[in-house]
Motif scaffolding. Structure first.
Motif, PDB file in Angstrom:
ATOM      1  N   THR A  60       0.832  -1.209   0.000  1.00  0.00           N
ATOM      2  CA  THR A  60       0.000   0.000   0.000  1.00  0.00           C
ATOM      3  C   THR A  60       0.862   1.253   0.000  1.00  0.00           C
ATOM      4  OG1 THR A  60      -1.695  -1.200   1.259  1.00  0.00           O
ATOM      5  CG2 THR A  60      -1.852   1.206   1.204  1.00  0.00           C
ATOM      6  N   ILE A  61       1.870   1.270   0.866  1.00  0.00           N
ATOM      7  CA  ILE A  61       2.744   2.436   0.993  1.00  0.00           C
ATOM      8  C   ILE A  61       3.459   2.716  -0.328  1.00  0.00           C
ATOM      9  CG2 ILE A  61       4.850   3.280   2.109  1.00  0.00           C
ATOM     10  CD1 ILE A  61       3.899   1.707   4.631  1.00  0.00           C
ATOM     11  N   GLN A  62       3.986   1.674  -0.942  1.00  0.00           N
ATOM     12  CA  GLN A  62       4.769   1.867  -2.168  1.00  0.00           C
ATOM     13  C   GLN A  62       3.912   2.404  -3.305  1.00  0.00           C
ATOM     14  OE1 GLN A  62       6.411  -2.071  -2.631  1.00  0.00           O
ATOM     15  NE2 GLN A  62       8.252  -1.576  -1.457  1.00  0.00           N
ATOM     16  N   TRP A  63       2.726   1.836  -3.496  1.00  0.00           N
ATOM     17  CA  TRP A  63       1.916   2.249  -4.637  1.00  0.00           C
ATOM     18  C   TRP A  63       1.239   3.596  -4.396  1.00  0.00           C
ATOM     19  CZ3 TRP A  63       2.598   0.480  -9.259  1.00  0.00           C
ATOM     20  CH2 TRP A  63       3.153  -0.787  -9.428  1.00  0.00           C
ATOM     21  N   CYS A  64       0.832   3.867  -3.158  1.00  0.00           N
ATOM     22  CA  CYS A  64       0.264   5.190  -2.866  1.00  0.00           C
ATOM     23  C   CYS A  64       1.331   6.270  -3.014  1.00  0.00           C
ATOM     24  CB  CYS A  64      -0.318   5.223  -1.456  1.00  0.00           C
ATOM     25  SG  CYS A  64      -1.886   4.355  -1.287  1.00  0.00           S
ATOM     26  N   SER A  65       2.537   5.983  -2.539  1.00  0.00           N
ATOM     27  CA  SER A  65       3.624   6.959  -2.666  1.00  0.00           C
ATOM     28  C   SER A  65       3.944   7.232  -4.124  1.00  0.00           C
ATOM     29  CB  SER A  65       4.872   6.454  -1.940  1.00  0.00           C
ATOM     30  OG  SER A  65       4.622   6.264  -0.564  1.00  0.00           O
ATOM     31  N   ALA A  66       3.938   6.170  -4.932  1.00  0.00           N
ATOM     32  CA  ALA A  66       4.245   6.342  -6.351  1.00  0.00           C
ATOM     33  C   ALA A  66       3.188   7.185  -7.053  1.00  0.00           C
ATOM     34  CB  ALA A  66       4.351   4.977  -7.028  1.00  0.00           C
ATOM     35  N   GLY A 110       6.910  14.932  -7.847  1.00  0.00           N
ATOM     36  CA  GLY A 110       8.124  15.339  -8.541  1.00  0.00           C
ATOM     37  C   GLY A 110       9.414  14.851  -7.920  1.00  0.00           C
ATOM     38  N   GLN A 111       9.354  14.161  -6.784  1.00  0.00           N
ATOM     39  CA  GLN A 111      10.579  13.698  -6.146  1.00  0.00           C
ATOM     40  C   GLN A 111      11.147  12.472  -6.845  1.00  0.00           C
ATOM     41  OE1 GLN A 111      10.529  13.476  -1.841  1.00  0.00           O
ATOM     42  NE2 GLN A 111      11.854  11.697  -1.832  1.00  0.00           N
ATOM     43  N   ALA A 112      10.270  11.551  -7.222  1.00  0.00           N
ATOM     44  CA  ALA A 112      10.721  10.289  -7.823  1.00  0.00           C
ATOM     45  C   ALA A 112      11.146  10.508  -9.276  1.00  0.00           C
ATOM     46  CB  ALA A 112       9.606   9.253  -7.757  1.00  0.00           C
ATOM     47  N   THR A 113      12.186   9.792  -9.688  1.00  0.00           N
ATOM     48  CA  THR A 113      12.628   9.872 -11.083  1.00  0.00           C
ATOM     49  C   THR A 113      11.779   8.965 -11.973  1.00  0.00           C
ATOM     50  OG1 THR A 113      14.278   8.172 -10.599  1.00  0.00           O
ATOM     51  CG2 THR A 113      14.990  10.465 -10.470  1.00  0.00           C
ATOM     52  N   TRP A 114      11.105   7.986 -11.386  1.00  0.00           N
ATOM     53  CA  TRP A 114      10.221   7.091 -12.143  1.00  0.00           C
ATOM     54  C   TRP A 114       8.781   7.489 -11.890  1.00  0.00           C
ATOM     55  CZ3 TRP A 114       6.499   3.494 -10.426  1.00  0.00           C
ATOM     56  CH2 TRP A 114       5.986   2.638 -11.425  1.00  0.00           C
ATOM     57  N   ARG A 115       8.062   7.791 -12.930  1.00  0.00           N
ATOM     58  CA  ARG A 115       6.666   8.179 -12.812  1.00  0.00           C
ATOM     59  C   ARG A 115       5.783   6.954 -13.001  1.00  0.00           C
ATOM     60  NH1 ARG A 115       4.852  12.883 -10.965  1.00  0.00           N
ATOM     61  NH2 ARG A 115       3.377  13.235 -12.637  1.00  0.00           N
ATOM     62  N   MET A 116       4.833   6.784 -12.130  1.00  0.00           N
ATOM     63  CA  MET A 116       3.946   5.631 -12.201  1.00  0.00           C
ATOM     64  C   MET A 116       3.149   5.666 -13.508  1.00  0.00           C
ATOM     65  SD  MET A 116       0.999   4.579  -9.467  1.00  0.00           S
ATOM     66  CE  MET A 116      -0.114   3.188  -9.749  1.00  0.00           C
ATOM     67  N   PRO A 117       3.272   4.643 -14.345  1.00  0.00           N
ATOM     68  CA  PRO A 117       2.517   4.626 -15.617  1.00  0.00           C
ATOM     69  C   PRO A 117       1.011   4.609 -15.365  1.00  0.00           C
ATOM     70  CG  PRO A 117       4.269   2.968 -15.615  1.00  0.00           C
ATOM     71  CD  PRO A 117       4.153   3.467 -14.206  1.00  0.00           C
ATOM     72  N   PRO A 130      -7.316   2.116 -11.533  1.00  0.00           N
ATOM     73  CA  PRO A 130      -6.997   1.494 -12.830  1.00  0.00           C
ATOM     74  C   PRO A 130      -5.490   1.341 -13.064  1.00  0.00           C
ATOM     75  CG  PRO A 130      -8.686   3.163 -13.098  1.00  0.00           C
ATOM     76  CD  PRO A 130      -8.165   3.309 -11.714  1.00  0.00           C
ATOM     77  N   ALA A 131      -4.712   2.350 -12.636  1.00  0.00           N
ATOM     78  CA  ALA A 131      -3.261   2.261 -12.828  1.00  0.00           C
ATOM     79  C   ALA A 131      -2.665   1.150 -11.978  1.00  0.00           C
ATOM     80  CB  ALA A 131      -2.616   3.604 -12.471  1.00  0.00           C
ATOM     81  N   TRP A 132      -3.076   1.068 -10.730  1.00  0.00           N
ATOM     82  CA  TRP A 132      -2.548   0.000  -9.856  1.00  0.00           C
ATOM     83  C   TRP A 132      -2.990  -1.369 -10.352  1.00  0.00           C
ATOM     84  CZ3 TRP A 132      -5.754  -3.249  -6.837  1.00  0.00           C
ATOM     85  CH2 TRP A 132      -5.059  -4.178  -6.049  1.00  0.00           C
ATOM     86  N   ARG A 133      -4.239  -1.490 -10.751  1.00  0.00           N
ATOM     87  CA  ARG A 133      -4.757  -2.780 -11.227  1.00  0.00           C
ATOM     88  C   ARG A 133      -3.957  -3.295 -12.419  1.00  0.00           C
ATOM     89  NH1 ARG A 133      -8.577  -3.760 -15.224  1.00  0.00           N
ATOM     90  NH2 ARG A 133      -9.692  -5.768 -15.050  1.00  0.00           N
ATOM     91  N   ALA A 134      -3.535  -2.387 -13.299  1.00  0.00           N
ATOM     92  CA  ALA A 134      -2.774  -2.799 -14.476  1.00  0.00           C
ATOM     93  C   ALA A 134      -1.347  -3.219 -14.129  1.00  0.00           C
ATOM     94  CB  ALA A 134      -2.742  -1.657 -15.490  1.00  0.00           C
ATOM     95  N   LEU A 135      -0.820  -2.691 -13.011  1.00  0.00           N
ATOM     96  CA  LEU A 135       0.588  -2.932 -12.679  1.00  0.00           C
ATOM     97  C   LEU A 135       0.801  -3.939 -11.562  1.00  0.00           C
ATOM     98  CD1 LEU A 135       1.725   0.806 -12.768  1.00  0.00           C
ATOM     99  CD2 LEU A 135       2.246  -0.931 -14.490  1.00  0.00           C
ATOM    100  N   ALA A 136      -0.218  -4.136 -10.702  1.00  0.00           N
ATOM    101  CA  ALA A 136      -0.031  -4.962  -9.508  1.00  0.00           C
ATOM    102  C   ALA A 136       0.342  -6.396  -9.852  1.00  0.00           C
ATOM    103  CB  ALA A 136      -1.301  -4.935  -8.662  1.00  0.00           C
ATOM    104  N   PRO A 141     -11.949  -6.773 -10.607  1.00  0.00           N
ATOM    105  CA  PRO A 141     -12.947  -6.025 -11.399  1.00  0.00           C
ATOM    106  C   PRO A 141     -12.366  -4.702 -11.900  1.00  0.00           C
ATOM    107  CG  PRO A 141     -13.886  -6.787  -9.326  1.00  0.00           C
ATOM    108  CD  PRO A 141     -12.411  -7.030  -9.232  1.00  0.00           C
ATOM    109  N   GLU A 142     -12.976  -4.167 -12.940  1.00  0.00           N
ATOM    110  CA  GLU A 142     -12.498  -2.912 -13.517  1.00  0.00           C
ATOM    111  C   GLU A 142     -12.840  -1.709 -12.635  1.00  0.00           C
ATOM    112  OE1 GLU A 142     -13.840  -2.365 -17.465  1.00  0.00           O
ATOM    113  OE2 GLU A 142     -12.850  -4.150 -18.262  1.00  0.00           O
ATOM    114  N   ARG A 143     -13.930  -1.798 -11.884  1.00  0.00           N
ATOM    115  CA  ARG A 143     -14.365  -0.677 -11.057  1.00  0.00           C
ATOM    116  C   ARG A 143     -13.933  -0.890  -9.609  1.00  0.00           C
ATOM    117  NH1 ARG A 143     -18.828   2.364 -12.660  1.00  0.00           N
ATOM    118  NH2 ARG A 143     -19.670   2.165 -10.556  1.00  0.00           N
TER     119      ARG A 143
END
Length: 875
Positions: free
Chosen positions: A160-166, A171-178, A186-192, A210-212
């Protein structure tokens, strides 16, 4: 027109989906009602962390906080007993508190124990002071994963901490969450499913979510087997597992287009938990297997007879028989062990409050009839109290207290452009946007300044980018290490000199241009006039104007301090108050506005000029703003005031140095001023200033009540004259806006002091800023730490802030207060539920009365409450 059966079925299906989604959102909103929204660090706004429980009595909310969060809502009993031992609480304070909270005890007959008869009140006092300790609260709201698979529960928290932080990163992280543009779920569901920190079977199950988000919540609750009547409680268990992130996500969900809310957050947690437990527990069984460990365990209690025996031993009473011990246990049960801290807290607060009332009950000083040299309107912030007090001793100065946003609820865009920031209290929505523009003929100077700022910003960004690169840090060390080392040493061992040198270079590269606030472009004449009239009416400044009226906001300057905004003006949204002061001065100097004011009975003399200023509370220096707009006739007045403000600030700095860790003891004002300036530039300083530590009361009365009184920077001071407010509308505004903000501030300090783990931020030495200003964590990963750091409350060894609830002191008719309390639920809750104390006095020199839901009670400061006379609610 007719529809086919198939179309009807489609419509029914859509309606059913919408209805289920709305029901889930409503259920989550109900479960999250106890959470107070948490702002990001850059807009740090103090808030009562239990604001969602304001509609309950404080004692009930304290119990609820223990059940939900495992948190203390009252000071630790051991700490309170130590305060009694050193005299901060007296026996008389405890007797008065017992009388108020448990009046039935006074009607009990004396109790025979052994061969002596004892007063019941004396026995309860002895139990308070020497009785068996109350067990600490523990969190009862727990998840199935916590009960069945604690290691996996920890893994779920990390996930939870990692994905919420992402997602929340600014602007701190060099990697932007796709996929952030699609929203959090939707973004977390696609990457988890590709998160290799999760076991492979869990990742496989997450592919079929589920999608929703709403459907994911319902599906997970069904998979865990949570019954419908326990769902709210279970949702709270997940919200309290990481309450810092949950509170911040709640705030994000209240903003527009943030892409995340608590439904998305709980969809992640519940969906991942169901996937984790599916490998060991069949569908719908997890909650049932864990339910005894989830909700049936009560708070630890003390055996009544054991408590009585402990007290008998402490008092060295022997020879008692079973009936006497039972009678003692029944007496002690009149004051349950978990409620003793509430009696202690009442006594602790009463000790200070009675002394404060006695301090205010003194003959009022005579006011000179001559026109004031200047009137200085400061923020109600307690840190302004000392500046006002010292300034008033230097001449015929009149100071006033008013909320530091000066009734201008606005967004502000500075010269550099970009996103406008809110400059008003958190509960108020900004109504206008004002912009800083170059003064006429100063466009080229402004462009030069902005170009210099861009150069400085580019250099800093390049440095940070190099530090984040794989190879660049080595090149950076070779190229700049010879310079960085001495600079770091200078900043560490000579912060004052290093800061002065840095400021000198910044002024050369980006000199400050002459600018103005464009009120004419951003507000219509009617809006400007209405705002100005409201402002002067609320501050009670409708006549007797001096030649110079200074509107003094405040801010704070510190280096390397994530909590910078916590030291700025809470009434300005956690930002410096200079822009509001400049806007207010521009409005009041507007000729069209003055014509409107004159038509409404407020005649501002032609020789009166309003000037903006900003008080730096870390250095206690005051800078007058927009002085290039001053007419030449007023420059002597400004020069004299500037000199006196410098003297007043130095004297206040000497006062503060007496308690600041590492400051020179008994320093002369000039030396103290030098020390506070160096302290503000010290990048290693964890105690730059105390902020609002030790705030305890909010006074709504004319300045004459406190002029010349040293209140030790503990009291919010808001000017108010009931004679100028026959309708009560001004008092209504003060009680429902500035007082509520002060309650939030007081509560944040209070709760952080009584339970630093649950409501504070821990030590600054362990902080890691996450998300470019999203918040702080303790160590490499943790929940977001809400509230104040430990260094804002202590000197490193002893607590600096005395944890007590706010006391509102009002000089106004009691009937007027009754009407307003009945009209506004927030006032009824604050005063009626013991979140804020209320004392009122109808006129200077009159008797003080204490508010209670059953009526006003005579308050005789220092007298035993049992002698108080109860009056009717309407006098």
């Amino acid at each position: 027109m007719t529809t086919s059966p198939a179309t009807d079925l489609d419509l029914d299906a859509v309606t059913d989906v919408v209805t289920r989604a709305e029901a889930v959102r409503a259920e989550i909103a109900d479960a999250a009602a106890f959470l107070a929204s948490t702002w990001p660090l850059a807009d740090f706004i103090a808030v009562n962390p239990l604001f969602g429980l304001l509609d309950r009595p404080f004692s009930e909310a304290a119990t609820h906080a223990g059940d939900l969060l495992g948190a203390r809502a009252t000071p630790d009993e051991t700490w309170l007993r130590a305060a009694w031992q050193r005299g901060r609480i007296t026996d008389d304070d405890l007797r008065a508190a017992l009388t108020r909270r448990h009046p039935a005890v006074l009607r009990r007959s004396p109790l025979a124990l052994g061969d002596r008869v004892h007063d019941p009140v004396d026995l309860l006092l002895a139990d308070l002071q020497r009785g068996i300790a109350c067990p600490p609260p523990h969190r009862r709201a727990r998840t199935a994963a916590e009960a069945l698979a604690p290691d996996l529960a920890g893994l779920l928290d990390t996930h939870t901490i990692q994905w919420c932080s992402a997602f929340l990163d600014e602007g701190q992280a060099t990697w932007r969450m796709p996929g952030r543009d699609r929203g959090f779920y939707p973004a977390w569901r696609a990457l988890a499913a590709h998160d290799t920190t999760l076991p492979r079977p869990v990742r496989e199950r997450l592919r079929h979510l589920p999608e929703r988000a709403e459907d994911a919540v319902l599906e997970a609750l069904a998979a865990l087997g949570v019954p419908d009547d326990r769902r709210t409680h279970y949702l709270q268990a997940h919200l309290t597992r990481l309450p810092g992130f949950a509170a911040h996500v709640r705030w994000r969900g209240e903003q527009a287009d943030e892409g995340i809310d608590l439904v998305d957050y709980l969809a992640l947690r519940l969906g991942a938990e169901a996937a984790v437990l599916a490998g060991t527990h069949s569908h719908g069984t997890a909650w049932a297997l864990a339910r005894t460990d989830l909700s049936e365990v009560g708070q630890a209690t003390v055996d009544p007879l054991g408590r009585a025996q402990h007290l008998l031993s402490a008092l060295e009473i022997t020879g008692t028989h079973a009936a006497q011990r039972t009678a003692l246990a029944e007496l002690l049960d009149e004051l349950p062990v978990h409620q003793r801290a509430l009696v202690w807290l009442d006594a602790y607060e009463e000790h200070y409050r009675s002394r404060l009332l006695r301090l205010l009950d003194r003959p009022l000083p005579e006011q000179p009839d001559a026109r004031p040299q200047a009137q200085v309107v400061c923020c109600i912030d307690p840190r302004s109290e000392g500046l006002r007090r010292h300034l008033e001793t230097l001449g015929n100065y009149r100071t006033l207290g008013f909320a530091g946003f000066f009734a201008v609820a606005m967004r502000y865009r500075d010269l550099a452009g970009g996103t406008a920031r809110a400059q008003c209290p958190g509960p108020i929505a900004p109504r206008h946007t004002v912009t800083e523009l170059p003064s006429p003929g100063r466009q080229r100077a402004a462009e030069r300044s902005l170009a210099g700022r861009r150069v400085l910003a580019a250099a800093e960004n390049s440095l940070h980018a190099a530090k984040d690169d794989l190879v660049a840090p080595f090149v950076l060390a070779e190229a700049a290490g010879w310079l960085a080392g001495p600079l770091a040493a200078a900043k560490t061992f000579a912060p004052g000199a290093a800061g002065a040198a840095r400021s000198w270079w910044a002024r050369r590269i980006a000199p400050a241009p002459q600018t103005e606030i464009s009120v004419a472009d951003d507000l219509t004449v009617a809006e400007r006039a209405a705002t100005a009239e409201t402002m002067l009416t609320l501050m009670g400044l409708t006549g007797g104007f001096a030649r110079l009226v200074v509107l003094c906001g405040h801010g704070a300057h510190t280096d390397n301090n994530p909590y910078q905004a916590a030291l700025d003006c809470g009434a300005c949204g956690g930002h410096p108050g200079g822009p509001n002061a400049r806007t207010a001065a521009a409005l009041l100097n507007d000729p069209q506005v003055r014509l409107h004011l004159a038509d409404h009975g407020i005649s501002v003399p032609g020789d009166t000029w309003f000037v903006a200023a900003e008080h730096d509370t870390t250095t206690d220096t005051v800078r007058l703003l927009d002085t290039h707009l001053l007419p030449d006739t007023h420059r002597p007045d400004v020069d004299a005031l500037t000199a006196d403000l410098r003297t007043a600030g130095a004297r206040l700095a000497a006062e503060r140095c007496a308690v600041l860790p590492g400051a020179p003891v008994r320093a002369q004002p000039r030396r103290a001023a030098r020390h506070t300036r160096a302290r503000a530039r010290d990048w290693a300083q964890v105690f730059p200033e105390w902020g609002l530590a030790d705030n305890a009361a909010f006074l709504i009365a004319p300045r004459a009540r406190t002029r010349g009184v040293d209140l030790r920077s503990r009291v919010f001071l808001h000017d108010y004259d009931a004679d100028l407010d026959p309708t009560g509308s001004v008092l209504e505004t003060i009680l429902t806006a500035p007082l509520v903000v002060a309650h939030w501030i007081n509560s944040q300090y209070y709760f952080a002091a009584v339970d630093q783990d649950a409501f504070g931020a821990g030590s600054k030495a362990q902080h890691n800023v996450v998300g470019g200003g999203l918040g702080v964590m303790s160590g490499p990963t943790s929940d977001l730490r809400t509230g104040l750091p430990w260094q804002s409350l202590t000197d490193g060894h002893h607590i600096r802030h005395e944890p007590q609830r706010l006391l509102a002191l009002v000089q106004a008719p009691l009937s007027r207060l009754d009407t307003l309390i009945a009209r506004h639920a927030v006032l009824h809750h604050m005063f009626g539920n013991d979140w804020v104390g209320l004392a009122a006095q109808e006129h200077a020199g009159g008797t003080w009365h204490r508010y209670s839901p059953t009526g006003w009670q005579l308050w005789q400061p220092g007298a035993d409450a049992s002698a108080a006379t109860t009056h009717a609610a309407h006098l």
